[in-house]
Scaffold this motif. Structure first.
Motif, PDB file in Angstrom:
ATOM      1  N   ARG A  15       0.846  -1.188   0.000  1.00  0.00           N
ATOM      2  CA  ARG A  15       0.000   0.000   0.000  1.00  0.00           C
ATOM      3  C   ARG A  15       0.881   1.236   0.000  1.00  0.00           C
ATOM      4  O   ARG A  15       1.778   1.345   0.826  1.00  0.00           O
ATOM      5  N   GLY A  16       0.643   2.131  -0.909  1.00  0.00           N
ATOM      6  CA  GLY A  16       1.399   3.367  -0.966  1.00  0.00           C
ATOM      7  C   GLY A  16       0.473   4.556  -1.021  1.00  0.00           C
ATOM      8  O   GLY A  16      -0.684   4.446  -1.420  1.00  0.00           O
ATOM      9  N   TYR A  17       0.985   5.690  -0.610  1.00  0.00           N
ATOM     10  CA  TYR A  17       0.238   6.938  -0.639  1.00  0.00           C
ATOM     11  C   TYR A  17       1.104   7.960  -1.368  1.00  0.00           C
ATOM     12  O   TYR A  17       2.028   8.522  -0.770  1.00  0.00           O
ATOM     13  N   PRO A  18       0.850   8.177  -2.670  1.00  0.00           N
ATOM     14  CA  PRO A  18       1.678   9.114  -3.434  1.00  0.00           C
ATOM     15  C   PRO A  18       1.781  10.470  -2.741  1.00  0.00           C
ATOM     16  O   PRO A  18       0.779  11.050  -2.322  1.00  0.00           O
ATOM     17  N   GLY A  19       3.021  10.920  -2.589  1.00  0.00           N
ATOM     18  CA  GLY A  19       3.242  12.187  -1.891  1.00  0.00           C
ATOM     19  C   GLY A  19       2.925  12.086  -0.415  1.00  0.00           C
ATOM     20  O   GLY A  19       2.754  13.097   0.263  1.00  0.00           O
ATOM     21  N   GLY A  20       2.829  10.881   0.085  1.00  0.00           N
ATOM     22  CA  GLY A  20       2.398  10.642   1.458  1.00  0.00           C
ATOM     23  C   GLY A  20       3.360  11.187   2.493  1.00  0.00           C
ATOM     24  O   GLY A  20       4.537  11.389   2.254  1.00  0.00           O
ATOM     25  N   SER A  47      10.181  10.178   4.679  1.00  0.00           N
ATOM     26  CA  SER A  47      11.023  10.865   3.697  1.00  0.00           C
ATOM     27  C   SER A  47      10.419  12.202   3.262  1.00  0.00           C
ATOM     28  O   SER A  47      11.106  13.230   3.254  1.00  0.00           O
ATOM     29  N   ASN A  48       9.147  12.202   2.912  1.00  0.00           N
ATOM     30  CA  ASN A  48       8.499  13.449   2.487  1.00  0.00           C
ATOM     31  C   ASN A  48       8.392  14.444   3.636  1.00  0.00           C
ATOM     32  O   ASN A  48       8.458  15.657   3.425  1.00  0.00           O
ATOM     33  N   ASP A  49       8.240  13.946   4.846  1.00  0.00           N
ATOM     34  CA  ASP A  49       8.191  14.837   6.011  1.00  0.00           C
ATOM     35  C   ASP A  49       9.526  15.548   6.212  1.00  0.00           C
ATOM     36  O   ASP A  49       9.568  16.709   6.610  1.00  0.00           O
ATOM     37  N   LEU A  50      10.631  14.851   5.910  1.00  0.00           N
ATOM     38  CA  LEU A  50      11.954  15.458   6.048  1.00  0.00           C
ATOM     39  C   LEU A  50      12.184  16.574   5.047  1.00  0.00           C
ATOM     40  O   LEU A  50      13.012  17.449   5.268  1.00  0.00           O
TER      41      LEU A  50
END
Length: 175
Positions: A15-20, A47-50
């Protein structure tokens, strides 16, 4: 492909959430996990949070630990594995969300160090940190990533990542 595991004994869901990010996972992912009731969860998250400079590394670390605790103790998932965040490369083409690569990779190393230390020191029942191998030398990075410097490529990157995730699941099943 079920991670190459015996389909009669294991059923793997990806399960993935693009731009998650952590917030998106808390809103959508936790509900999905309640429905699926998995025994083992392997999370590649943060990763995106960083990339967001308003998030401190410590805040992202705390957010990841909070998600892991909720999964393990509130949703009663038997084993939760938090994966090491991978570095990024300088993009070879213009991308939507540009970040300074040295800045991001430094934050990435700091977060991975915090998480590794936290899970090693606290030794919580069935919560662990997984270190990916084969992604850290400059040569291996060049072969593993797409030209956006963020995503793994199909030829080298995803097979390495697949093998790492499979190893994490097999390790979790044994312990």
């Amino acid at each position: 492909m079920n991670l190459g595991l015996d389909k009669s004994r294991e059923h793997v869901l990806l399960r993935g959430y693009p731009g998650g990010n952590l917030e998106k996972f808390k809103k959508c992912g936790l509900d999905y996990m309640k429905l699926c009731k998995p025994e083992i969860i392997v999370l590649q998250i943060g990763s995106n949070d960083l990339c967001n400079s308003t998030n401190s590394v410590q805040d992202v670390t705390r957010g990841i630990i909070e998600v892991a605790m909720k999964l393990r103790f509130c949703l009663e998932v038997k084993k939760v594995i938090i994966c090491q965040i991978l570095h990024r490369l300088s993009p070879q083409k213009r991308i939507r969300c540009m970040v300074d690569i040295k800045w991001f990779n430094k934050r990435c190393d700091e977060l991975n160090s915090f998480l590794s230390h936290y899970f090693r020191e606290n030794r919580m029942d069935n919560l662990s940190f997984w270190k990916h191998s084969g992604f850290w030398s400059e040569r291996s990075k060049q072969f593993a990533f797409c030209n956006d410097g963020v995503h793994l490529n199909i030829n080298t990157g995803y097979p390495k990542y697949y093998n790492s995730i499979r190893a994490a699941v097999v390790s979790a099943r044994k312990s």
